[in-house]
Design a protein around this motif. Structure first.
Motif, PDB file in Angstrom:
ATOM      1  N   GLY A  51       0.813  -1.202   0.000  1.00  0.00           N
ATOM      2  CA  GLY A  51       0.000   0.000   0.000  1.00  0.00           C
ATOM      3  C   GLY A  51       0.851   1.259   0.000  1.00  0.00           C
ATOM      4  N   LYS A  52       1.915   1.236   0.798  1.00  0.00           N
ATOM      5  CA  LYS A  52       2.826   2.389   0.831  1.00  0.00           C
ATOM      6  C   LYS A  52       3.548   2.557  -0.499  1.00  0.00           C
ATOM      7  CE  LYS A  52       3.772   2.212   5.821  1.00  0.00           C
ATOM      8  NZ  LYS A  52       4.798   1.944   6.859  1.00  0.00           N
ATOM      9  N   GLU A  53       3.903   1.430  -1.112  1.00  0.00           N
ATOM     10  CA  GLU A  53       4.594   1.500  -2.402  1.00  0.00           C
ATOM     11  C   GLU A  53       3.685   2.086  -3.476  1.00  0.00           C
ATOM     12  OE1 GLU A  53       6.974  -1.405  -5.579  1.00  0.00           O
ATOM     13  OE2 GLU A  53       6.250  -2.230  -3.676  1.00  0.00           O
ATOM     14  N   VAL A  54       2.423   1.651  -3.479  1.00  0.00           N
ATOM     15  CA  VAL A  54       1.448   2.209  -4.420  1.00  0.00           C
ATOM     16  C   VAL A  54       1.332   3.710  -4.213  1.00  0.00           C
ATOM     17  CG1 VAL A  54      -1.006   2.344  -5.018  1.00  0.00           C
ATOM     18  CG2 VAL A  54       0.088   0.115  -4.728  1.00  0.00           C
ATOM     19  N   SER A  55       1.179   4.126  -2.972  1.00  0.00           N
ATOM     20  CA  SER A  55       1.044   5.541  -2.646  1.00  0.00           C
ATOM     21  C   SER A  55       2.244   6.336  -3.135  1.00  0.00           C
ATOM     22  CB  SER A  55       0.892   5.710  -1.130  1.00  0.00           C
ATOM     23  OG  SER A  55       0.822   7.068  -0.775  1.00  0.00           O
ATOM     24  N   PHE A  85      -1.912  -2.081 -10.456  1.00  0.00           N
ATOM     25  CA  PHE A  85      -1.787  -3.518 -10.698  1.00  0.00           C
ATOM     26  C   PHE A  85      -0.323  -3.919 -10.899  1.00  0.00           C
ATOM     27  CE2 PHE A  85      -1.485  -7.170 -13.570  1.00  0.00           C
ATOM     28  CZ  PHE A  85      -2.189  -8.113 -12.840  1.00  0.00           C
ATOM     29  N   ASN A  86       0.443  -3.088 -11.579  1.00  0.00           N
ATOM     30  CA  ASN A  86       1.857  -3.398 -11.826  1.00  0.00           C
ATOM     31  C   ASN A  86       2.643  -3.563 -10.524  1.00  0.00           C
ATOM     32  OD1 ASN A  86       1.467  -3.316 -14.576  1.00  0.00           O
ATOM     33  ND2 ASN A  86       2.242  -1.228 -14.823  1.00  0.00           N
ATOM     34  N   ILE A  87       2.205  -2.892  -9.480  1.00  0.00           N
ATOM     35  CA  ILE A  87       2.876  -2.984  -8.177  1.00  0.00           C
ATOM     36  C   ILE A  87       2.335  -4.146  -7.352  1.00  0.00           C
ATOM     37  CG2 ILE A  87       3.279  -1.794  -5.979  1.00  0.00           C
ATOM     38  CD1 ILE A  87       2.981   0.858  -7.616  1.00  0.00           C
ATOM     39  N   THR A  88       1.025  -4.295  -7.335  1.00  0.00           N
ATOM     40  CA  THR A  88       0.396  -5.274  -6.441  1.00  0.00           C
ATOM     41  C   THR A  88       0.161  -6.642  -7.078  1.00  0.00           C
ATOM     42  OG1 THR A  88      -1.833  -4.601  -7.117  1.00  0.00           O
ATOM     43  CG2 THR A  88      -0.832  -3.421  -5.242  1.00  0.00           C
ATOM     44  N   ALA A 264      -7.820 -13.813  -3.826  1.00  0.00           N
ATOM     45  CA  ALA A 264      -8.266 -14.176  -2.470  1.00  0.00           C
ATOM     46  C   ALA A 264      -8.470 -12.975  -1.559  1.00  0.00           C
ATOM     47  CB  ALA A 264      -7.256 -15.138  -1.841  1.00  0.00           C
ATOM     48  N   HIS A 265      -8.548 -11.781  -2.120  1.00  0.00           N
ATOM     49  CA  HIS A 265      -8.703 -10.591  -1.290  1.00  0.00           C
ATOM     50  C   HIS A 265     -10.159 -10.146  -1.217  1.00  0.00           C
ATOM     51  CE1 HIS A 265      -4.223  -9.492  -2.160  1.00  0.00           C
ATOM     52  NE2 HIS A 265      -4.374 -10.468  -1.288  1.00  0.00           N
ATOM     53  N   GLU A 295      -4.446 -16.746  -3.399  1.00  0.00           N
ATOM     54  CA  GLU A 295      -4.055 -15.513  -4.087  1.00  0.00           C
ATOM     55  C   GLU A 295      -2.877 -15.758  -5.030  1.00  0.00           C
ATOM     56  OE1 GLU A 295      -3.990 -11.545  -5.304  1.00  0.00           O
ATOM     57  OE2 GLU A 295      -5.515 -12.555  -4.075  1.00  0.00           O
ATOM     58  N   GLY A 296      -3.050 -15.369  -6.276  1.00  0.00           N
ATOM     59  CA  GLY A 296      -1.971 -15.436  -7.258  1.00  0.00           C
ATOM     60  C   GLY A 296      -1.711 -16.807  -7.860  1.00  0.00           C
ATOM     61  N   LYS A 297      -2.260 -17.853  -7.252  1.00  0.00           N
ATOM     62  CA  LYS A 297      -1.996 -19.203  -7.772  1.00  0.00           C
ATOM     63  C   LYS A 297      -3.261 -19.979  -8.106  1.00  0.00           C
ATOM     64  CE  LYS A 297      -1.159 -20.811  -3.001  1.00  0.00           C
ATOM     65  NZ  LYS A 297      -0.995 -19.513  -2.341  1.00  0.00           N
ATOM     66  N   GLY A 298      -4.387 -19.547  -7.607  1.00  0.00           N
ATOM     67  CA  GLY A 298      -5.639 -20.215  -7.906  1.00  0.00           C
ATOM     68  C   GLY A 298      -5.839 -21.488  -7.102  1.00  0.00           C
ATOM     69  N   VAL A 299      -6.961 -22.133  -7.361  1.00  0.00           N
ATOM     70  CA  VAL A 299      -7.310 -23.391  -6.701  1.00  0.00           C
ATOM     71  C   VAL A 299      -7.182 -24.507  -7.734  1.00  0.00           C
ATOM     72  CG1 VAL A 299      -9.051 -24.655  -5.399  1.00  0.00           C
ATOM     73  CG2 VAL A 299      -8.966 -22.146  -5.258  1.00  0.00           C
ATOM     74  N   LYS A 300      -6.387 -25.501  -7.409  1.00  0.00           N
ATOM     75  CA  LYS A 300      -6.170 -26.608  -8.341  1.00  0.00           C
ATOM     76  C   LYS A 300      -7.226 -27.681  -8.120  1.00  0.00           C
ATOM     77  CE  LYS A 300      -2.639 -29.828  -9.989  1.00  0.00           C
ATOM     78  NZ  LYS A 300      -1.233 -30.294  -9.850  1.00  0.00           N
ATOM     79  N   PRO A 301      -7.923 -28.103  -9.171  1.00  0.00           N
ATOM     80  CA  PRO A 301      -8.953 -29.126  -9.016  1.00  0.00           C
ATOM     81  C   PRO A 301      -8.360 -30.524  -8.822  1.00  0.00           C
ATOM     82  CG  PRO A 301      -8.746 -28.518 -11.314  1.00  0.00           C
ATOM     83  CD  PRO A 301      -7.863 -27.568 -10.541  1.00  0.00           C
TER      84      PRO A 301
END
Length: 322
Positions: A51-55, A85-88, A264-265, A295-301
């Motif tokens: 959040g600080k980096e985005v700011s 998005f490029n940061i987070t 996942a957020h 988050e970032g990896k998804g759910v594997k079936p």
């Protein structure tokens, strides 16, 4: 605490609506908007460091004039969203260009509310009984019960139809998100009456607190012995992923399809003014079993196949073991 999972479709249904202004956007106005977004990310984004980096990046870009000379609000929103998005690398991030406010409409009504109101049958869009013993439902969203209590009635009606089924298939291949309360309510039907199951924890940055979700009592008859299958795709996102992840970790369902989108957020709408609105990721899921999330990896079936073939594959498995 508000816990609203992001609906990915809002990007196309909301942020691109409205008439794009062709004249340059006033620089002083741009400064005001960027500073508001910067402050919100600094104080409320789920990961403080990010959040600080985005700011910092937004303010730096502002000082360089990066956001000046846009010829429309839509263009400015798109530029800000991409930089964040490029940061987070957070797929929930959205900077929304709001629709023009209609007469007699509440200007503080979040755009996402209009989206939910457009959903057929509170998200239970296609309900069928297959082979007399298999309940099937296709769900594009998990409708927020707190928005309309009739959503719970719709869930009860559906589960009543499935009362004599041996198997239920939840088709989430087109599910882009929704609300955790509906997730908890539906999963509650899959456990014996009175059994309390810890489903998830949610960390909430603005208050630096954590809340937990559990199964609870349902209005209808629980179906603890019914077999459960969940169909997934790369489009399955957010709340659709939580439902899948929870049931997978609890060993209560078989997942069939593709790895999910990876969001996942929890998010909340932040209305900046009549023109702009944020969908701000203020929290994150923490599964009580894995102590992490998707988050970032998804759910594997359990069974990987294309989303187009997921239903046929699930039916093949069900019929083979019946």
């Amino acid at each position: 605490m508000k816990l609203l999972f992001r609906i990915l479709l809002i990007c196309s249904l909301v942020s691109c609506n409205g008439n794009a202004q062709k004249a340059s956007v006033d620089n002083e106005y741009v400064k005001q908007i960027v500073e508001q977004i910067s402050d919100l990310y600094k104080t409320e984004y789920t990961f403080p460091d990010k959040g600080k980096e985005v700011s910092s990046v937004l303010i730096s870009n502002l000082s360089k004039g990066v956001y000046f000379n846009h010829n429309s609000y839509d263009s400015l929103a798109s530029s800000l969203r991409q930089d964040i998005f490029n940061i987070t690398n957070d797929k929930h991030v959205q900077v929304i260009r709001r629709k023009p406010i209609e007469k007699n409409k509440d200007p503080q009504q979040p755009s996402v509310n209009e989206f939910f109101k457009s959903i057929k049958n509170y998200g239970f869009t296609n309900i069928e009984i297959i082979d007399d013993t298999i309940g099937y439902v296709k769900m594009p969203v998990f409708f927020p019960i707190r928005m309309d209590a009739k959503a719970k009635d719709a869930a009860d009606d559906m589960m009543k139809r499935f009362k004599t089924c041996k198997t239920i298939i939840f088709d989430l291949t087109e599910c882009r998100g929704g609300d955790p309360e509906m997730i908890s309510y539906l999963i509650s039907y899959l456990y014996p009456k009175g059994k309390k199951v810890h489903l998830n924890d949610f960390y909430y940055r603005p208050s630096n607190s954590t809340m937990s979700s559990y199964t609870d009592k349902v209005a209808g008859t629980p179906l603890p012995k019914v077999k459960v299958y969940v169909l997934t795709s790369g489009k399955t996102f957010s709340a659709g992923e939580e439902f899948s992840y929870d049931l997978k970790q609890l060993k209560r369902a078989t997942l069939v399809g593709e790895v999910t989108g990876g969001g996942a957020h929890t998010v909340e709408p932040r209305i900046l003014d009549d023109n702009f609105e944020l969908m701000l990721p203020t929290g994150r899921a923490i599964n009580p079993i894995t102590k992490t999330n998707w988050e970032g990896k998804g759910v594997k079936p359990h069974v990987e196949t294309s989303s187009d073939e997921a239903l046929d594959k699930a039916l093949e498995i069900i019929r083979k073991v019946s």
